[in-house]
Scaffold this motif. Structure first.
Motif, PDB file in Angstrom:
ATOM      1  N   THR A   4       0.853  -1.020   0.069  1.00 33.82           N
ATOM      2  CA  THR A   4       0.137   0.015  -0.079  1.00 33.82           C
ATOM      3  C   THR A   4       0.827   1.356  -0.036  1.00 33.82           C
ATOM      4  OG1 THR A   4      -1.998   1.092   1.175  1.00 33.82           O
ATOM      5  CG2 THR A   4       0.062   0.098   2.618  1.00 33.82           C
ATOM      6  N   GLY A   5       0.433   2.187  -0.653  1.00 34.18           N
ATOM      7  CA  GLY A   5       1.197   3.351  -0.363  1.00 34.18           C
ATOM      8  C   GLY A   5       0.405   4.702  -0.931  1.00 34.18           C
ATOM      9  N   ALA A   6       0.740   5.975  -1.014  1.00 30.72           N
ATOM     10  CA  ALA A   6       0.163   7.131  -1.594  1.00 30.72           C
ATOM     11  C   ALA A   6      -0.287   8.027  -0.580  1.00 30.72           C
ATOM     12  CB  ALA A   6      -0.645   6.856  -2.736  1.00 30.72           C
ATOM     13  N   ALA A   7      -0.862   7.206   0.626  1.00 32.27           N
ATOM     14  CA  ALA A   7      -1.368   7.784   1.735  1.00 32.27           C
ATOM     15  C   ALA A   7      -1.258   6.948   2.936  1.00 32.27           C
ATOM     16  CB  ALA A   7      -2.960   8.229   1.446  1.00 32.27           C
ATOM     17  N   PRO A   8      -1.564   7.435   4.059  1.00 31.41           N
ATOM     18  CA  PRO A   8      -1.341   6.764   5.437  1.00 31.41           C
ATOM     19  C   PRO A   8      -2.471   5.606   5.494  1.00 31.41           C
ATOM     20  CG  PRO A   8      -1.433   9.120   5.768  1.00 31.41           C
ATOM     21  CD  PRO A   8      -1.731   8.982   4.360  1.00 31.41           C
ATOM     22  N   ILE A   9      -2.186   4.474   6.033  1.00 29.29           N
ATOM     23  CA  ILE A   9      -3.060   3.417   5.982  1.00 29.29           C
ATOM     24  C   ILE A   9      -3.188   3.294   7.643  1.00 29.29           C
ATOM     25  CG2 ILE A   9      -1.591   1.591   5.953  1.00 29.29           C
ATOM     26  CD1 ILE A   9      -3.699  -0.124   4.490  1.00 29.29           C
ATOM     27  N   THR A  10      -4.598   2.929   8.265  1.00 25.84           N
ATOM     28  CA  THR A  10      -4.906   2.596   9.510  1.00 25.84           C
ATOM     29  C   THR A  10      -4.121   1.361  10.094  1.00 25.84           C
ATOM     30  OG1 THR A  10      -6.894   1.372   9.275  1.00 25.84           O
ATOM     31  CG2 THR A  10      -6.919   3.999   9.489  1.00 25.84           C
ATOM     32  N   LYS A  11      -3.800   1.348  11.396  1.00 26.30           N
ATOM     33  CA  LYS A  11      -3.151   0.295  11.937  1.00 26.30           C
ATOM     34  C   LYS A  11      -4.248  -0.892  12.037  1.00 26.30           C
ATOM     35  CE  LYS A  11      -1.225  -1.292  16.223  1.00 26.30           C
ATOM     36  NZ  LYS A  11      -1.009  -1.069  17.668  1.00 26.30           N
ATOM     37  N   GLU A  12      -5.561  -0.367  12.071  1.00 22.65           N
ATOM     38  CA  GLU A  12      -6.636  -1.611  12.109  1.00 22.65           C
ATOM     39  C   GLU A  12      -6.752  -2.351  10.936  1.00 22.65           C
ATOM     40  OE1 GLU A  12     -11.656  -1.603  12.076  1.00 22.65           O
ATOM     41  OE2 GLU A  12     -10.564   0.380  12.368  1.00 22.65           O
ATOM     42  N   THR A  13      -6.485  -1.344   9.767  1.00 26.90           N
ATOM     43  CA  THR A  13      -6.662  -2.187   8.490  1.00 26.90           C
ATOM     44  C   THR A  13      -5.424  -3.170   8.226  1.00 26.90           C
ATOM     45  OG1 THR A  13      -7.877  -0.435   7.419  1.00 26.90           O
ATOM     46  CG2 THR A  13      -6.715  -1.712   6.046  1.00 26.90           C
ATOM     47  N   LEU A  14      -4.173  -2.566   8.560  1.00 23.28           N
ATOM     48  CA  LEU A  14      -3.057  -3.374   8.571  1.00 23.28           C
ATOM     49  C   LEU A  14      -3.101  -4.715   9.416  1.00 23.28           C
ATOM     50  CD1 LEU A  14      -0.421  -0.889   8.344  1.00 23.28           C
ATOM     51  CD2 LEU A  14      -0.808  -2.218   6.467  1.00 23.28           C
ATOM     52  N   GLU A  15      -3.736  -4.631  10.536  1.00 23.20           N
ATOM     53  CA  GLU A  15      -3.792  -5.663  11.516  1.00 23.20           C
ATOM     54  C   GLU A  15      -4.830  -6.636  10.977  1.00 23.20           C
ATOM     55  OE1 GLU A  15      -4.347  -4.018  15.447  1.00 23.20           O
ATOM     56  OE2 GLU A  15      -2.096  -4.335  15.805  1.00 23.20           O
ATOM     57  N   TYR A  16      -5.812  -6.171  10.274  1.00 24.23           N
ATOM     58  CA  TYR A  16      -7.305  -7.202   9.809  1.00 24.23           C
ATOM     59  C   TYR A  16      -6.667  -7.863   8.789  1.00 24.23           C
ATOM     60  CZ  TYR A  16     -11.530  -8.471   7.617  1.00 24.23           C
ATOM     61  OH  TYR A  16     -12.516  -9.232   7.332  1.00 24.23           O
ATOM     62  N   PHE A  17      -5.826  -7.248   7.861  1.00 26.33           N
ATOM     63  CA  PHE A  17      -5.005  -8.100   6.673  1.00 26.33           C
ATOM     64  C   PHE A  17      -4.086  -9.123   7.344  1.00 26.33           C
ATOM     65  CE2 PHE A  17      -7.503  -5.307   4.215  1.00 26.33           C
ATOM     66  CZ  PHE A  17      -8.130  -6.050   3.045  1.00 26.33           C
TER      67      PHE A  17
END
Length: 150
Positions: free
Chosen positions: A94-107
């Motif tokens: 992922t890139g181009a913008a910040p991603i949430t910790k919740e989304t990273l942990e979900y995957f």
């Protein structure tokens, strides 16, 4: 609405999506999961807990395989990856913008670690990506710093 269909057809070995793409996939998967039976929800919750534990272990360089991971990998995670069209994908970014910790942990809980990428379209796209040594919320650019910081 057709991204997952395209992914299923193409079955890429690498996939880069902006954070909103990963968030939309997460929202859709949660909606589908909410329609399942209580037993199915319970198994999914157990699987995701073990998957997250395993992913954090890999991320921290410990590589400890928790009890039940192989079972959940075969019963749940591989099926989820196939349903998303990511069954052959070796790197998800992922890139181009910040991603949430919740989304990273979900995957991560589904054994799909999403690596953060840093780059600019003005200079040919991706510059750095944390592949072997990655941390949630810490892209390669943050990890190694920029030229002005060194």
């Amino acid at each position: 609405g057709s991204l997952v269909n395209t992914l299923r057809e193409a079955r890429p070995t690498g996939f880069l999506g902006v954070p909103r793409v990963w968030e939309k996939m997460q929202e859709r998967m949660k909606a589908v999961g909410a329609k399942g039976s209580p037993l199915r929800k319970r198994v999914a919750d157990w699987a995701k807990a073990v998957g997250l534990q395993y992913s954090y272990s890999v991320m921290n360089g410990e590589n400890v395989v928790p009890w039940g991971f192989m079972l959940y990998n075969n019963l749940v995670f591989k099926k989820v990856r196939a349903a998303l069209g990511l069954d052959r994908c070796r790197i998800c970014c992922t890139g181009a913008a910040p991603i949430t910790k919740e989304t990273l942990e979900y995957f991560m809980s589904l054994n799909i670690p999403v690596k953060e990428l840093y780059g600019m379209s003005e200079s040919s796209g991706p510059h750095t990506v944390s592949i072997d040594e990655y941390r949630i919320g810490r892209s390669a650019a943050k990890h190694y710093g920029t030229f002005s910081e060194q």
